[in-house]
Design an enzyme around this catalytic site. Structure first.
Site, mmCIF file in Angstrom:
data_model
loop_
_atom_site.group_PDB
_atom_site.id
_atom_site.type_symbol
_atom_site.label_atom_id
_atom_site.label_comp_id
_atom_site.label_asym_id
_atom_site.label_seq_id
_atom_site.Cartn_x
_atom_site.Cartn_y
_atom_site.Cartn_z
ATOM 1 N N GLU A 77 23.704 -2.079 -14.016
ATOM 2 C CA GLU A 77 24.133 -1.977 -15.415
ATOM 3 C C GLU A 77 22.899 -2.250 -16.260
ATOM 4 O O GLU A 77 22.491 -3.403 -16.425
ATOM 5 C CB GLU A 77 25.236 -3.000 -15.716
ATOM 6 N N GLY A 127 20.556 -5.731 -16.627
ATOM 7 C CA GLY A 127 19.332 -6.018 -17.369
ATOM 8 C C GLY A 127 18.714 -4.745 -17.919
ATOM 9 O O GLY A 127 19.398 -3.758 -18.174
ATOM 10 N N SER A 128 17.415 -4.768 -18.053
ATOM 11 C CA SER A 128 16.696 -3.640 -18.634
ATOM 12 C C SER A 128 16.520 -2.513 -17.620
ATOM 13 O O SER A 128 16.631 -2.712 -16.404
ATOM 14 C CB SER A 128 15.316 -4.096 -19.110
#
Length: 505
Positions: free
Chosen positions: A259, A237-238
């Site tokens: 990630e 995600g962010s």
């Protein structure tokens, strides 16, 4: 029921999801293709999430005793089921996320590919034999199953990310607890049903609870991250999400595979093949409406080829087809929602304020008030400043001139979020320097291909700020296992420290 909702219901039925799971719930699911609600599913509470995790842990205690090659057979059957249902699942991805059909099918193909990889891996969970200083002894490392692993996935790759983690975790002897994005619960339910069929074919060696899907909000994610029986969480995600998840896991000494964001860049050198470069940049920057973690977002073009490349790139941006990915031949589908559109417009306004010249970026009207289509934007910037230093999850490409190779390498690396990178050159020295310790600091560094297109077999690069991203192939399987060092004494005596002895008579 609208036509798209009806199609969604039919696809899910073919995939094995009960019709009762699609209505009456407290979470509305909309398709970004039209903005319409296509289902209402039920969310789990944080308390019930804890119970599900306990069940997954109980499944792990049984699954870890199943031999690795036998565990690989379950993943082989999962790959077969995915092959059988590739068309339906790929179409569902397109509906729920807004990807064009080839990208929806391509994502399912990645699931199939990682299953193939993991099946072979199930017979290759090797440890080393280690030289020991003690005579009459042998020392070796053994890789053991880790536990019930958590997977948190984002909307942009709603099924592939789960499979990258799950296929490896399953052959490593782990159970899997999956919290999908609240924006993409339907594809998660479909994967759950596909996995259940594979497990049924596999037989009694697959314990109940081997895969748990937790549909819910932030509180459910927190329950997963904080649970003592989850030794590893792989979260995609962010960077904002990663900064919340990482410290919580570290606080209880759990492992993290993060990630996260990708403010990815490309460098176009004087010797570049501009035809090939143009195609690679266009695909990498505009594909999936800029909603890939590997999307190219920054581009440094040498001043000697700038005026040859950039006008052609602008023309491609102005002519690319934008529209409903389920109809016609549009190459660019919708943004996921209104919030993504507003974030894009905010970034473009900031770029203009910083002296940038914007081409594109306007909303494209498809007749659906709640669907958010945009024309991809090229922003020519005087320097790398302001919004260029931040990742905006939308099709914005910031373009800047450079003249000195040493300086452009510094500029390339001068952002926080970086997953992938590329250089376009036919100069061997430039290519090798880009791949050297002084070159790209990203986990993926490509030469003469774009930033997107991470392939099964090479471990996914990882967000450079955390260094934690190692899902998918290569030696990433070690993250899903624990290493033990074993020493065996086959001599007749136990060597002691010099001068030390015991009378044992």
């Amino acid at each position: 029921m609208t036509s798209i909702a009806k199609e969604t219901s039919g696809l899910l039925a073919k995939l094995g999801v009960s019709p009762g799971a699609l209505s009456g719930g407290d979470l509305g699911v909309t398709s970004p293709v039209t903005g319409e609600e296509i289902a209402r599913v039920s969310q789990i509470s944080a308390k019930d999430a804890g119970k599900a995790i306990d069940e997954a842990h109980a499944a792990f205690l049984k699954w870890r005793l199943v031999p690795g090659p036998r565990r690989g057979e379950l993943v082989r059957l999962l790959g077969e089921e995915l092959r059988t249902h590739k068309e339906e699942l790929g179409r569902l991805v397109s509906i729920e996320v807004g990807k064009i059909p080839s990208e929806g099918l391509g994502e399912v193909q990645e699931m199939i590919d990682i299953c193939d990889f993991a099946v072979g891996l199930s017979r290759q969970l090797y440890g080393l034999t280690i030289a020991t200083e003690r005579p009459g002894h042998r020392m070796m490392e053994t890789w053991q199953p880790l536990g019930a692993v958590g997977v948190i996935s984002a909307f942009n790759f709603p099924v592939a990310v789960w499979s990258w983690n799950a296929a490896l975790a399953l052959v490593c002897g782990d159970s899997v607890v999956w919290k999908p994005s609240e924006k993409t619960p339907l594809t998660a339910l479909a994967c759950e049903a596909i996995f259940a069929r594979a497990a049924e074919r596999f037989g009694d060696d697959a314990p109940e609870g081997l895969l748990k899907v937790l549909i819910g909000g932030a509180d459910v994610g927190e329950a997963l991250v904080d649970h003592a029986k989850i030794p590893l969480v792989s979260a995609t995600g962010s960077t904002r999400m990663g900064r919340a998840v990482g410290p919580r896991l570290a606080g209880r000494f759990a492992r993290a595979i993060l990630e996260l964001g990708g403010n990815n860049a490309g460098i176009v050198c004087p010797s570049a093949d501009l035809d090939m470069t143009l195609r690679a940049i266009a695909f990498g920057a505009m594909g999936t409406a800029g909603q890939r973690c590997t999307t190219m977002r920054r581009l440094f073009v040498h001043e000697s080829v700038y005026d040859q490349l950039v006008p052609r790139l602008k023309k491609a941006y102005e002519s690319v087809s934008v529209g409903n990915p389920l109809e016609g031949k549009a190459l660019i589908g919708p943004l996921i929602d209104k919030q993504a559109f507003e974030g894009m417009q905010k970034a473009l306004d900031a770029a203009k304020a910083a002296g940038g010249s914007v081409t594109g970026g306007a909303r494209v009207d498809t007749g659906d008030a709640d669907a958010w289509y945009v024309r991809p934007a090229i922003v020519e910037m005087p320097s790398q400043t302001g919004p260029v230093l931040e990742e905006t999850f939308a099709p914005i490409l910031y373009v800047m001139k450079y003249s000195d190779f040493d300086e452009v390498l510094v500029s390339h690396n001068a952002v926080g979020a970086g997953l992938s990178s590329s250089i376009f050159t036919r100069d061997l020295q430039e290519a090798e320097r880009f791949l050297s310790p002084e070159g790209s600091d990203c986990g993926i560094a490509n030469v003469n291909i774009g930033t997107s297109g991470a392939e099964i077999g090479g471990a996914f690069g990882g967000e450079k700020e955390t260094g934690g991203g190692r899902e998918s192939g290569s030696d990433a399987w070690k993250a899903y296992m624990r290493r033990a060092t074993n020493t065996i004494n086959y001599s007749k005596a136990l060597p002691l420290a010099q001068g030390v002895s015991f009378d044992i008579d």
